[in-house]
Scaffold this active site. Structure first.
Site: not given
Lengths: 66, 260
Positions: B98, B159, B187-188, B209-210
């Site tokens: 990645k 995040g 992301a986001g 993830n977050t």
């Protein structure tokens, strides 16, 4: 003789192999990759290297990340 | 109706990709990964700590079940990312990476130009490159021309949990890519609805993830986001109604009691 590992100076005995260094660092069972003097190599290849004075070594592993 | 999707010739059932960062503990991470149903799991590459013996992440990830995708997180230039990708490959699991090239400007948004440069080098060296990129369709086109196996545009910055700040731009990327390669929104994402929206737009997968690791209940959130991904994908395949400014009744207009 002195080498640099992950930015730290380390005193080692001449004729140490990469395998010996990994054992001393308790990394022989960890999945790692190594860069030695700018050359990237896998664990097996590094294990069979004979280390030289002034070697600059980076040892990395996988950690949590996104 | 196809259930699986393919990246670089490898087929996956789950359209939720999951990160391993930010968990409170490794056991919690392991449980969340399990609950997510994900197959592709991202990891970062860092120096071994020589001063202190640390637990090993890989002790908590079953490599028979999960496919590890190393990232180049922390790399601010193409050169750094190329070096990190080569190190990741030398660890001996795969040649997948990645690709992230993120300058130190506090936005955590990628440098699209450096990403394309790094992608060209890595693709030529035989890597399977999954680039984290902006929501610009021209950049996406350039990354695919450079040999990337997919494109991974952000929903919003890493995040932030802001969801998809520009769904129209993501839709354009999906349209421009036109099925030639997977589009993974990465992301986001903050909640299941964000993941569902990405899939409804036609994304092939999402990477989270977050939103999971920092949720109040990460294991439950992993299940919830997995459900959101499934719901969104099913909704996309079912071909939703168009949005209309003209209202139309759902109940018959004829036969009303007392009426004409």
């Amino acid at each position: 003789m002195t080498i640099v590992v992950n930015g730290q100076r380390r005193d080692i005995v001449p004729d140490w192999t990469g395998m010996k260094l990994l054992e001393e660092l308790d990394l022989s069972r960890e999945r790692i990759a190594v860069e030695r003097n700018g050359e990237i190599m896998n664990q097996e290849t590094f294990a069979s290297c004979v280390l030289s004075a002034g070697d600059v070594i980076e040892i990395v592993r996988f950690v949590g990340g996104g | 109706m196809e259930k699986s999707f393919t990246i670089a010739g490898r087929t996956f059932r789950s359209r939720l990709m999951i990160g391993t960062g930010k968990y409170a503990t490794f056991p919690q991470m392991r449980d969340a990964l399990e609950a997510s149903g994900a197959e592709i799991v991202t990891v970062a590459v860092r120096r071994v700590n020589l001063d202190r013996k640390e637990e090993s992440l890989l002790d908590y990830i079953d490599l028979n079940r999960f496919f590890l995708l190393p990232n180049t997180a922390g790399c601010q230039t193409a050169e750094e990312a190329i070096r990190t990708a080569r190190l990741a490959r030398a660890a001996g699991l795969s040649n997948w990476v990645k690709l992230e090239v993120i300058p130190a400007d506090n936005t955590l948004l990628p440098d699209p130009i450096a990403t394309v440069e790094a992608a060209k080098v890595l693709a030529a060296e035989g890597f399977v490159v999954l680039p984290y990129t902006t929501d610009d369709h021209t950049v996406a086109r350039r990354l695919l021309d450079a040999g990337c196996a997919a494109v991974m545009p952000f929903g919003s910055a890493i995040g932030t949990g802001l969801g998809l700040t520009s769904p129209d731009r993501l839709a354009r990327i999906i349209e421009v890519v036109g099925g030639q390669a997977p589009v993974v929104v990465d992301a986001g994402i903050g909640a299941p609805s964000d993941a569902a929206l990405a899939m409804e737009l036609g994304a092939d997968a999402v990477l989270v993830n977050t939103a999971i690791a920092k949720a109040g209940d990460p294991v439950q959130m992993a299940r919830a986001i997995a459900a959101g991904v499934e719901a969104g994908r099913m909704g996309y395949q079912a071909r939703r109604i168009p949005k209309s400014v003209v209202a139309s009744p759902s109940s018959p207009t004829a036969g009303r009691v007392g009426g004409a």
